[in-house]
Write a protein that holds these residues in place. Structure first.
Motif, PDB file in Angstrom:
ATOM      1  N   GLU A 202       4.687  -3.173  -4.827  1.00 45.18           N
ATOM      2  CA  GLU A 202       3.505  -3.446  -4.016  1.00 45.18           C
ATOM      3  C   GLU A 202       3.397  -2.384  -2.928  1.00 45.18           C
ATOM      4  O   GLU A 202       4.327  -2.213  -2.133  1.00 45.18           O
ATOM      5  N   THR A 203       2.292  -1.670  -2.895  1.00 47.20           N
ATOM      6  CA  THR A 203       2.133  -0.570  -1.941  1.00 47.20           C
ATOM      7  C   THR A 203       1.192  -0.908  -0.787  1.00 47.20           C
ATOM      8  O   THR A 203       0.875  -0.030   0.017  1.00 47.20           O
ATOM      9  N   TRP A 208       3.711  -6.394   2.843  1.00 50.23           N
ATOM     10  CA  TRP A 208       5.038  -6.252   3.459  1.00 50.23           C
ATOM     11  C   TRP A 208       5.071  -6.982   4.800  1.00 50.23           C
ATOM     12  O   TRP A 208       6.067  -7.627   5.145  1.00 50.23           O
ATOM     13  N   ARG A 256       9.526  -0.704  -2.765  1.00 48.20           N
ATOM     14  CA  ARG A 256       8.217  -0.342  -2.200  1.00 48.20           C
ATOM     15  C   ARG A 256       8.175   1.126  -1.778  1.00 48.20           C
ATOM     16  O   ARG A 256       7.139   1.793  -1.929  1.00 48.20           O
TER      17      ARG A 256
END
Length: 267
Positions: A202-203, A208, A256
């Motif tokens: 997940e970018t 996050w 990530r």
């Protein structure tokens, strides 16, 4: 007298501790994990900018440079290591102060990495800082509440030694195991399943941050109600309760970091 000395020592530790996410060991662990998951394109792009310097080497550079006698490092860059999200709110870039924060800085440095017209030194700075920021955002207390300097103002004892809550999560829980960063990274990386790698790729920094805030609130709740002038003593039971949490964030941060670099250099 002993209580007074402990309070005094704890106060001194607050002024001496900087807000460096994970500390040297944790940053290197995350970067070492990331190295395993880089695509050939990302590896080539990073090598073109950093040369023989690895992500693990680069990951602590922004913290190291904070002692440099330069206005950028002394005044400009410190806000780039954290964000502030008061309880009951969610993060948006509109919350960033005028000097910026970790999220706005990550976007800025990402653009600089892409800009091949810039001097190589500028792109190196940008790549080192971008990698560092991604790691910072996975440390729960770098997603601060806004009232205690990310836990730096929360006095605790860690294994009977005066410290603060931020230091415990930056360094204490990680270095307590007495592992080298390569040992710790190896232990954590080989436990990441293919399913977890897919799930954690997940970018989006918002994801996050949301995860970090959930864990941040759990950290504060775990201290329980504190009477005035009392200092929690975090010992073996605290290490037992939270080592899994910190290991998870190191693993996710590594996945990530790799995913972000893979996406960046694929373009």
């Amino acid at each position: 007298m002993r209580k007074f000395l402990l309070l005094a020592a704890a106060a001194l530790s607050l002024t001496a501790t900087s807000a460096n996410a994970w500390g040297p060991t944790g940053h290197r662990v995350t970067a070492k994990i990331a190295q395993t998951y880089l695509t050939p394109q990302a590896q080539a792009g990073i090598s073109e900018i950093l040369g023989v310097e690895t992500l693990a080497e680069a990951s602590n550079w922004p913290d190291f440079m904070r002692s440099a006698d330069d206005s950028f490092w002394q005044k400009g860059s410190p806000p780039y290591h954290y964000i502030t999200v008061p309880p009951g709110t969610t993060y948006s870039t509109g919350m960033a102060p005028p000097e910026g924060d970790a999220v706005t800085a990550l976007a800025q440095f990402t653009q600089q990495i892409r800009d091949e017209s810039l001097p190589m030194a500028d792109r190196q700075l940008a790549l080192r800082f971008a990698a560092h920021i991604i790691q910072d955002l996975h440390q729960p207390l770098h997603n601060g509440k806004g009232d205690d300097r990310g836990g730096n103002s929360v006095r605790v004892l860690f294994m009977d030694e005066p410290q603060n809550l931020h230091w415990v999560w930056d360094e204490g829980l990680i270095d307590n195991q007495k592992l080298s960063y390569t040992e710790k990274a190896h232990w954590l990386q080989r436990r990441i399943t293919t399913a977890q790698q897919v799930e954690w790729t997940e970018t989006n920094p918002q994801v996050w941050i949301e995860e970090s805030i959930v864990m941040r609130d759990k950290i504060y709740a775990g201290l329980g109600p504190m009477a005035p002038n009392t200092i929690p003593n975090l010992r073996y039971d605290y290490i037992y309760q939270h080592t899994g949490d910190i290991d998870l964030r190191l693993q996710q941060g590594g996945i990530r970091l790799a995913a972000y670099m893979n996406e960046l250099f694929a373009e």
